[in-house]
Enzyme design. Sequence first.
Site, PDB file in Angstrom:
ATOM      1  N   LYS A 124      -2.870  -5.819  51.859  1.00 10.73           N
ATOM      2  CA  LYS A 124      -2.308  -5.717  51.710  1.00 10.73           C
ATOM      3  C   LYS A 124      -2.801  -6.562  50.869  1.00 10.73           C
ATOM      4  O   LYS A 124      -3.190  -6.740  50.383  1.00 10.73           O
ATOM      5  CB  LYS A 124      -0.942  -6.990  51.627  1.00 10.73           C
ATOM      6  CG  LYS A 124       0.762  -6.704  51.474  1.00 10.73           C
ATOM      7  CD  LYS A 124       0.977  -6.239  52.215  1.00 10.73           C
ATOM      8  CE  LYS A 124       2.157  -5.789  51.040  1.00 10.73           C
ATOM      9  NZ  LYS A 124       2.903  -4.673  51.675  1.00 10.73           N
ATOM     10  N   GLY A 142      19.791  -8.052  49.515  1.00 11.93           N
ATOM     11  CA  GLY A 142      18.519  -7.238  48.752  1.00 11.93           C
ATOM     12  C   GLY A 142      19.215  -5.917  48.505  1.00 11.93           C
ATOM     13  O   GLY A 142      19.344  -4.912  49.005  1.00 11.93           O
ATOM     14  N   GLY A 201      17.056  -3.784  46.184  1.00  8.82           N
ATOM     15  CA  GLY A 201      15.818  -2.918  45.344  1.00  8.82           C
ATOM     16  C   GLY A 201      15.385  -1.501  45.913  1.00  8.82           C
ATOM     17  O   GLY A 201      16.539  -1.401  46.822  1.00  8.82           O
ATOM     18  N   GLY A 238      16.555  -1.720  49.839  1.00 11.44           N
ATOM     19  CA  GLY A 238      18.402  -1.751  49.606  1.00 11.44           C
ATOM     20  C   GLY A 238      18.984  -1.029  49.885  1.00 11.44           C
ATOM     21  O   GLY A 238      19.703  -0.690  50.041  1.00 11.44           O
TER      22      GLY A 238
HETATM   23  P1  NAD Z   1      12.113  -4.938  45.354  1.00 13.72           P
HETATM   24  O1  NAD Z   1      11.212  -5.610  44.557  1.00 13.72           O
HETATM   25  O2  NAD Z   1      12.487  -3.142  44.900  1.00 13.72           O
HETATM   26  O3  NAD Z   1      13.353  -5.413  45.516  1.00 13.72           O
HETATM   27  C1  NAD Z   1      13.724  -6.148  46.281  1.00 13.72           C
HETATM   28  C2  NAD Z   1      14.304  -6.856  46.273  1.00 13.72           C
HETATM   29  O4  NAD Z   1      14.761  -8.128  46.662  1.00 13.72           O
HETATM   30  C3  NAD Z   1      15.727  -7.072  45.300  1.00 13.72           C
HETATM   31  O5  NAD Z   1      17.101  -6.218  45.221  1.00 13.72           O
HETATM   32  C4  NAD Z   1      15.365  -8.808  44.595  1.00 13.72           C
HETATM   33  O6  NAD Z   1      16.529  -8.736  44.190  1.00 13.72           O
HETATM   34  C5  NAD Z   1      15.812  -9.056  46.480  1.00 13.72           C
HETATM   35  N1  NAD Z   1      15.496 -10.445  46.172  1.00 13.72           N
HETATM   36  C6  NAD Z   1      14.555 -10.978  45.943  1.00 13.72           C
HETATM   37  N2  NAD Z   1      14.488 -12.261  46.194  1.00 13.72           N
HETATM   38  C7  NAD Z   1      15.524 -12.078  46.831  1.00 13.72           C
HETATM   39  C8  NAD Z   1      16.193 -13.853  47.834  1.00 13.72           C
HETATM   40  N3  NAD Z   1      15.576 -15.014  47.150  1.00 13.72           N
HETATM   41  N4  NAD Z   1      17.277 -13.380  48.083  1.00 13.72           N
HETATM   42  C9  NAD Z   1      17.444 -12.382  48.337  1.00 13.72           C
HETATM   43  N5  NAD Z   1      16.796 -11.425  47.485  1.00 13.72           N
HETATM   44  C10 NAD Z   1      16.090 -11.564  46.691  1.00 13.72           C
HETATM   45  O7  NAD Z   1      11.108  -4.522  47.078  1.00 13.72           O
HETATM   46  P2  NAD Z   1      11.145  -3.678  48.174  1.00 13.72           P
HETATM   47  O8  NAD Z   1      10.065  -3.086  47.707  1.00 13.72           O
HETATM   48  O9  NAD Z   1      12.167  -2.944  48.334  1.00 13.72           O
HETATM   49  O10 NAD Z   1      10.756  -4.215  49.388  1.00 13.72           O
HETATM   50  C11 NAD Z   1      11.579  -5.259  49.868  1.00 13.72           C
HETATM   51  C12 NAD Z   1      11.020  -5.188  51.416  1.00 13.72           C
HETATM   52  O11 NAD Z   1      10.652  -4.243  52.115  1.00 13.72           O
HETATM   53  C13 NAD Z   1       9.531  -6.715  51.451  1.00 13.72           C
HETATM   54  O12 NAD Z   1       9.470  -6.917  52.233  1.00 13.72           O
HETATM   55  C14 NAD Z   1       8.604  -5.258  51.356  1.00 13.72           C
HETATM   56  O13 NAD Z   1       7.862  -6.108  51.995  1.00 13.72           O
HETATM   57  C15 NAD Z   1       9.386  -4.421  52.061  1.00 13.72           C
HETATM   58  N6  NAD Z   1       8.530  -3.238  52.761  1.00 13.72           N
HETATM   59  C16 NAD Z   1       8.855  -2.225  51.575  1.00 13.72           C
HETATM   60  C17 NAD Z   1       8.387  -1.143  51.568  1.00 13.72           C
HETATM   61  C18 NAD Z   1       8.373   0.009  50.405  1.00 13.72           C
HETATM   62  O14 NAD Z   1       8.287   1.060  51.003  1.00 13.72           O
HETATM   63  N7  NAD Z   1       8.663  -0.488  48.926  1.00 13.72           N
HETATM   64  C19 NAD Z   1       7.585  -0.674  52.539  1.00 13.72           C
HETATM   65  C20 NAD Z   1       7.961  -1.496  53.486  1.00 13.72           C
HETATM   66  C21 NAD Z   1       8.778  -2.701  53.836  1.00 13.72           C
END
Ligand code: NAD
Length: 419
Positions: free
Chosen positions: A108, A220, A222, A225
Amino acid sequence: MSKDAKPNLKDVALQQLGIAAEHLSLDSNIHEVLKYPKRALIVSLPVKMDNGSVRVFLGCRVQHNDARGPFKGGVRYHPDVTLDEVTALAMWMTWKCAVVDIPYGGAKGGVCCNPKEMSSHELERLTRRYTTMILDFIGPYRDVPAPDVYTDEQTMAWIMDTYSLFKGYSVPESVTGKPVVVGGFRLREESTSRGVAFCIREAVKHLRMKAKNTSVAIQGFGSVGWNLARILHEDGYRIVAVSDSKGGIYNPKGLNPLDVLEHKNQAGSVKGYKDAKQVTNDELLELTCDILAPAALENQITRSNASKIRAKILAEAANGPTTPQADKALHEKGVFIIPDILANSGGVTASYFEWEQNLTRERWSEKEVNARLERMMVKAFDDVYELSKKQKTDMRVAALMLGVGRVAEAIKTLGLWPS
Ligand code: NAD
């Protein structure tokens, strides 16, 4: 620790490793090896800001274990990034790749910065500097970065370009989650969420529920979500609440994720969406719903709110959203937990497909990609479910046992040199 204190993620990851080691009666020497990352690189990144000043950002890349294959893991840009957090996330990547049985180890990366306050030019300079500083330790057969919180396909394009410039030839297989025009593939972005949706479908079957009568709240909005909301909505589930860092919205009759996205694109947040009650992120977790999917950051479900969670299924789309104390409380309440290292492993699985296509210069059809993803996710879910029944444990312990057990087996087979 006070009632609401959020635990250090590395302590949580080590505690989980300890639980798996105990259940597996793991060789204490191998347990010791697995406690530490193989390598942790800390870098300082001086970046010229748009106003001419120079700011120095701190970054890191943690490589936990590569006994099963090259390191693989996302890069996170966030003001709260710490070495301990990234170390925990790297360890979870190791188990995750083993649970879904792909030939990768876990890594990571993170940079402590606030991308929301930086221009695209500043982010590009930061990304290229970061890539240069970790260049000798990444690469298609060493360590392959991917997007994570607040990084995206553009970030990956900059990493690929910087890496390729230093090599002197184009190396698309150096990153995954990059834009389609430079060797990425369209389904990568939604693959994490598609994997979560496959796991939810299997859990719903086991609990004899039906998609059309099932309500879902997602924290979430993003990459993970939003795609999860869209996919589950298409599959017939009722999405009753979503949120982002600014707050959330709730409508028990159901929300249309596409309309919510349109609103977010205009207003900068899901907040303020018409036809919905405004809720805080904390309130969202406690709403009446059948499935709760945290898809934002870690340590969201804690001892203090676990007793108020009403969902029957907790699908951990985010990494580490549940503290160990909350985990225990939810398990005792009978909540069916799909643990993060299983639930969100669709992302790294699709990254593996992207990497394989880049290495072989092949292009697979979307149908083929989806079918393979479904097969691998359902197999991983079944493996964890069967093990949990056999060992009379919950799904998290079973997933940890499966992941840690496979990595331990690889370490044992490779041996320790010099002996
Ligand atoms: P992203 O940056 O696209 O989205 C993050 C989202 O979380 C946004 O909507 C943001 O507004 C929201 N957020 C931030 N702080 C917050 C808070 N305090 N309370 C509520 N919402 C909040 O990130 P992502 O890629 O969607 O990742 C989200 C999670 O999924 C993380 O834990 C990441 O490690 C995990 N993840 C992502 C992937 C991937 O392929 N992107 C794969 C496995 C796991």
